[in-house]
Design a protein around this motif. Structure first.
Motif, PDB file in Angstrom:
ATOM      1  N   MET A 215       4.539  -9.361   2.854  1.00  0.00           N
ATOM      2  CA  MET A 215       5.200 -10.165   1.832  1.00  0.00           C
ATOM      3  C   MET A 215       6.572  -9.566   1.544  1.00  0.00           C
ATOM      4  SD  MET A 215       1.994 -10.788  -0.710  1.00  0.00           S
ATOM      5  CE  MET A 215       0.730 -11.957  -0.305  1.00  0.00           C
ATOM      6  N   LYS A 216       7.584 -10.242   2.000  1.00  0.00           N
ATOM      7  CA  LYS A 216       8.926  -9.693   1.887  1.00  0.00           C
ATOM      8  C   LYS A 216       9.481  -9.905   0.489  1.00  0.00           C
ATOM      9  CE  LYS A 216      10.075 -10.253   6.768  1.00  0.00           C
ATOM     10  NZ  LYS A 216      11.013 -10.852   7.749  1.00  0.00           N
ATOM     11  N   LYS A 217      10.344  -8.975   0.097  1.00  0.00           N
ATOM     12  CA  LYS A 217      10.952  -9.036  -1.234  1.00  0.00           C
ATOM     13  C   LYS A 217      12.402  -8.599  -1.115  1.00  0.00           C
ATOM     14  CE  LYS A 217      10.854  -9.170  -5.847  1.00  0.00           C
ATOM     15  NZ  LYS A 217      10.407 -10.298  -6.667  1.00  0.00           N
ATOM     16  N   LYS A 218      13.322  -9.483  -1.495  1.00  0.00           N
ATOM     17  CA  LYS A 218      14.741  -9.132  -1.491  1.00  0.00           C
ATOM     18  C   LYS A 218      15.133  -8.719  -2.903  1.00  0.00           C
ATOM     19  CE  LYS A 218      16.249 -12.002   2.380  1.00  0.00           C
ATOM     20  NZ  LYS A 218      17.185 -13.066   2.842  1.00  0.00           N
ATOM     21  N   LEU A 219      15.848  -7.604  -2.988  1.00  0.00           N
ATOM     22  CA  LEU A 219      16.281  -7.081  -4.277  1.00  0.00           C
ATOM     23  C   LEU A 219      17.795  -7.039  -4.341  1.00  0.00           C
ATOM     24  CD1 LEU A 219      13.818  -4.071  -4.621  1.00  0.00           C
ATOM     25  CD2 LEU A 219      13.605  -6.321  -5.672  1.00  0.00           C
ATOM     26  N   SER A 220      18.322  -7.138  -5.533  1.00  0.00           N
ATOM     27  CA  SER A 220      19.770  -7.025  -5.724  1.00  0.00           C
ATOM     28  C   SER A 220      20.036  -6.608  -7.166  1.00  0.00           C
ATOM     29  CB  SER A 220      20.471  -8.358  -5.407  1.00  0.00           C
ATOM     30  OG  SER A 220      20.017  -9.364  -6.297  1.00  0.00           O
ATOM     31  N   GLY A 221      21.244  -6.158  -7.409  1.00  0.00           N
ATOM     32  CA  GLY A 221      21.631  -5.766  -8.751  1.00  0.00           C
ATOM     33  C   GLY A 221      21.251  -4.335  -9.067  1.00  0.00           C
ATOM     34  N   ARG A 222      21.645  -3.888 -10.232  1.00  0.00           N
ATOM     35  CA  ARG A 222      21.344  -2.538 -10.671  1.00  0.00           C
ATOM     36  C   ARG A 222      19.982  -2.504 -11.352  1.00  0.00           C
ATOM     37  NH1 ARG A 222      25.384   0.158 -14.891  1.00  0.00           N
ATOM     38  NH2 ARG A 222      24.640  -1.651 -16.074  1.00  0.00           N
ATOM     39  N   GLY A 223      19.248  -1.437 -11.115  1.00  0.00           N
ATOM     40  CA  GLY A 223      17.935  -1.321 -11.740  1.00  0.00           C
ATOM     41  C   GLY A 223      17.446   0.109 -11.714  1.00  0.00           C
ATOM     42  N   LEU A 224      16.190   0.270 -12.099  1.00  0.00           N
ATOM     43  CA  LEU A 224      15.551   1.574 -12.101  1.00  0.00           C
ATOM     44  C   LEU A 224      14.498   1.618 -11.000  1.00  0.00           C
ATOM     45  CD1 LEU A 224      14.880   1.996 -15.937  1.00  0.00           C
ATOM     46  CD2 LEU A 224      16.849   2.826 -14.632  1.00  0.00           C
TER      47      LEU A 224
ATOM     48  N   LEU B 236      -4.120  -8.612  -1.824  1.00  0.00           N
ATOM     49  CA  LEU B 236      -3.841  -8.429  -0.404  1.00  0.00           C
ATOM     50  C   LEU B 236      -2.347  -8.600  -0.123  1.00  0.00           C
ATOM     51  CD1 LEU B 236      -4.997  -7.976   2.454  1.00  0.00           C
ATOM     52  CD2 LEU B 236      -5.167 -10.468   2.676  1.00  0.00           C
ATOM     53  N   VAL B 237      -1.789  -7.636   0.601  1.00  0.00           N
ATOM     54  CA  VAL B 237      -0.379  -7.647   0.993  1.00  0.00           C
ATOM     55  C   VAL B 237      -0.319  -7.412   2.495  1.00  0.00           C
ATOM     56  CG1 VAL B 237       1.898  -6.666   0.558  1.00  0.00           C
ATOM     57  CG2 VAL B 237       0.183  -6.650  -1.247  1.00  0.00           C
ATOM     58  N   TRP B 238       0.620  -8.025   3.171  1.00  0.00           N
ATOM     59  CA  TRP B 238       0.686  -7.847   4.620  1.00  0.00           C
ATOM     60  C   TRP B 238       2.120  -7.887   5.131  1.00  0.00           C
ATOM     61  CZ3 TRP B 238      -1.322 -12.094   2.157  1.00  0.00           C
ATOM     62  CH2 TRP B 238      -0.613 -13.293   2.310  1.00  0.00           C
ATOM     63  N   GLN B 239       2.257  -7.436   6.351  1.00  0.00           N
ATOM     64  CA  GLN B 239       3.555  -7.401   7.029  1.00  0.00           C
ATOM     65  C   GLN B 239       3.301  -7.530   8.525  1.00  0.00           C
ATOM     66  OE1 GLN B 239       6.125  -3.636   7.634  1.00  0.00           O
ATOM     67  NE2 GLN B 239       6.924  -4.525   5.751  1.00  0.00           N
ATOM     68  N   THR B 240       3.911  -8.513   9.176  1.00  0.00           N
ATOM     69  CA  THR B 240       3.739  -8.642  10.619  1.00  0.00           C
ATOM     70  C   THR B 240       4.449  -7.478  11.307  1.00  0.00           C
ATOM     71  OG1 THR B 240       5.675 -10.108  10.743  1.00  0.00           O
ATOM     72  CG2 THR B 240       3.501 -11.153  10.592  1.00  0.00           C
ATOM     73  N   ALA B 241       3.844  -7.011  12.398  1.00  0.00           N
ATOM     74  CA  ALA B 241       4.342  -5.794  13.036  1.00  0.00           C
ATOM     75  C   ALA B 241       4.683  -5.989  14.504  1.00  0.00           C
ATOM     76  CB  ALA B 241       3.305  -4.676  12.883  1.00  0.00           C
ATOM     77  N   GLY B 242       4.823  -7.233  14.954  1.00  0.00           N
ATOM     78  CA  GLY B 242       5.273  -7.460  16.315  1.00  0.00           C
ATOM     79  C   GLY B 242       4.148  -7.803  17.275  1.00  0.00           C
ATOM     80  N   PRO B 243       4.518  -8.196  18.499  1.00  0.00           N
ATOM     81  CA  PRO B 243       3.524  -8.642  19.490  1.00  0.00           C
ATOM     82  C   PRO B 243       2.648  -7.507  19.990  1.00  0.00           C
ATOM     83  CG  PRO B 243       5.702  -8.481  20.487  1.00  0.00           C
ATOM     84  CD  PRO B 243       5.892  -8.247  19.022  1.00  0.00           C
ATOM     85  N   VAL B 244       1.450  -7.878  20.406  1.00  0.00           N
ATOM     86  CA  VAL B 244       0.507  -6.924  20.983  1.00  0.00           C
ATOM     87  C   VAL B 244       0.260  -7.305  22.436  1.00  0.00           C
ATOM     88  CG1 VAL B 244      -1.838  -6.000  20.875  1.00  0.00           C
ATOM     89  CG2 VAL B 244      -0.604  -6.526  18.765  1.00  0.00           C
TER      90      VAL B 244
ATOM     91  N   LEU C 206      -1.986  -4.548   6.988  1.00  0.00           N
ATOM     92  CA  LEU C 206      -2.544  -5.027   5.730  1.00  0.00           C
ATOM     93  C   LEU C 206      -2.693  -3.892   4.727  1.00  0.00           C
ATOM     94  CD1 LEU C 206      -5.544  -7.136   7.120  1.00  0.00           C
ATOM     95  CD2 LEU C 206      -3.289  -7.999   6.477  1.00  0.00           C
ATOM     96  N   TRP C 207      -2.530  -4.236   3.452  1.00  0.00           N
ATOM     97  CA  TRP C 207      -2.829  -3.308   2.365  1.00  0.00           C
ATOM     98  C   TRP C 207      -3.620  -4.062   1.303  1.00  0.00           C
ATOM     99  CZ3 TRP C 207       2.078  -3.609   4.505  1.00  0.00           C
ATOM    100  CH2 TRP C 207       2.546  -2.462   5.160  1.00  0.00           C
ATOM    101  N   ALA C 208      -4.695  -3.444   0.817  1.00  0.00           N
ATOM    102  CA  ALA C 208      -5.450  -3.987  -0.317  1.00  0.00           C
ATOM    103  C   ALA C 208      -5.163  -3.101  -1.518  1.00  0.00           C
ATOM    104  CB  ALA C 208      -6.942  -4.012   0.001  1.00  0.00           C
TER     105      ALA C 208
END
Length: 339
Positions: free
Chosen positions: A1-10, A124-132, A142-144
């Motif tokens: 699950m991608k997340k784009k961030l911008s701006g100033r923060g902590l 559940l969170v996931w991220q594709t990691a390329g072809p096998v 995957l992360w639970a």
């Protein structure tokens, strides 16, 4: 699950002994800490990354946010470092991976097969990691994440007038800081034994190229090992252990011995340490002696204990639950923070 961030923060990291706070641009390609603070935590306030004493942690964070350099920052990213996050790697048909909605349905429908837990209690969170292999399948990391752990992080931020922009898993923070990825491993080759530093024999003629760096995140009572070769994560483990150096080194040796049995253990190995113990010369000497490999602190801005903070500022991954952020007017948030 991608997340784009911008701006100033902590960006905030909680260990069993400290709360590290950095004010910095979020989502920057080259992370840069503008201001930082370290707050000592009372014993038992945080255990294994889980907030056990919410009121004590909230009081300390509210006091820290009164500093002029933190007052205008209204969004926060947490680097969540806990062994309670469960990681798994699966393969799915490539055609399913190309369609985000179909991939989500597939992963959620099979979540109880991936993880031996009550999946209702996990996010559940996931991220594709390329072809096998020949490309007919795609690897998915995957992360639970326990929902009960996330709830307390959101409550901590919201009670201090902050909006949670993202919760980055500490393992991903480390991968980002190391400029590595969870990409699919290359085609398997015949394994060659890993050569120790004191092995002066000629290298095998057909030895595969590429050495392994073990990125060691070391805090009192908690270790995270990230084995990286050719820019890809080959193995990652998070360990809760006794605080004694001897016990921690023993845990490291066991993980390294396991890595030696895998097809990814090739070439030589060195250790790049981060976390508070990366500045402890006696601890690094013990790791060096116990593993018999070169050991050095990570070279990062402000010191190796800030590595995960820097990585979390550009996570590309959000393990959080955005609906936990209450909808409030900015004036209400500022008023609550002042109180």
């Amino acid at each position: 699950m991608k997340k784009k961030l911008s701006g100033r923060g902590l960006v905030i990291q909680l260990t069993e002994e400290q709360m590290r706070i950095a004010q910095m641009p979020l989502g920057a390609a080259m992370p840069q800490i503008n201001s930082r603070a370290v707050v000592d935590l009372p014993a038992g306030a945080v255990e294994d990354g889980v907030i056990r004493q919410p009121e004590a942690v909230r009081t300390l964070l509210q006091a820290a946010l009164n500093a002029p350099e933190f007052k205008r920052a209204r969004q926060v990213v947490f680097s969540l470092c806990t062994t309670q996050v469960i990681a798994e790697r699966v393969s799915v048909p490539a055609r399913e991976a190309k369609n985000p909605k179909r991939l989500e349905r597939l992963l959620l429908a099979n979540m109880d097969m991936y993880f031996p837990v009550d999946t209702m209690d996990y996010h559940l969170v996931w991220q594709t990691a390329g072809p096998v292999g020949d490309g007919g399948e795609t690897a998915v990391q995957l992360w639970a994440v326990p929902k009960a752990v996330l709830v307390r992080y959101y409550a901590l931020a919201n009670d201090c007038g902050l909006n949670v922009a993202a919760v980055d898993y500490g393992g991903n923070s480390m991968v980002s800081a190391a400029e590595a990825s969870y990409g699919a491993s290359a085609a398997r080759e015949k394994k060659s034994p890993r050569r120790r530093k004191d092995d002066l024999s000629p290298a095998p003629a057909e030895a595969p190229s590429g050495d392994t760096t073990l990125y060691l995140t070391a805090e009192p009572g908690q270790l995270m090992t990230t084995f990286v070769r050719d820019g890809q994560v080959r193995l990652q483990r998070s360990i809760q252990c006794a605080m004694e150096t001897e016990a921690m080194v023993g845990e490291l040796q066991m993980v390294a011995d396991y890595f030696d049995t895998t097809d990814d253990a090739r070439g030589s190995m060195s250790v790049a340490a981060c976390g508070s113990l990366a500045s402890d010369g006696a601890f690094l000497d013990a790791v060096r002696a116990g593993m018999n490999v070169p050991v050095r602190p990570m070279s990062v801005q402000s010191g190796p204990e800030w590595a995960l903070i820097l990585g979390a500022s550009r996570p590309g991954l959000d393990c959080g639950l955005p609906p936990l952020n209450p909808v409030r007017r900015a004036s209400e948030q500022l008023g609550q923070a002042w109180q």
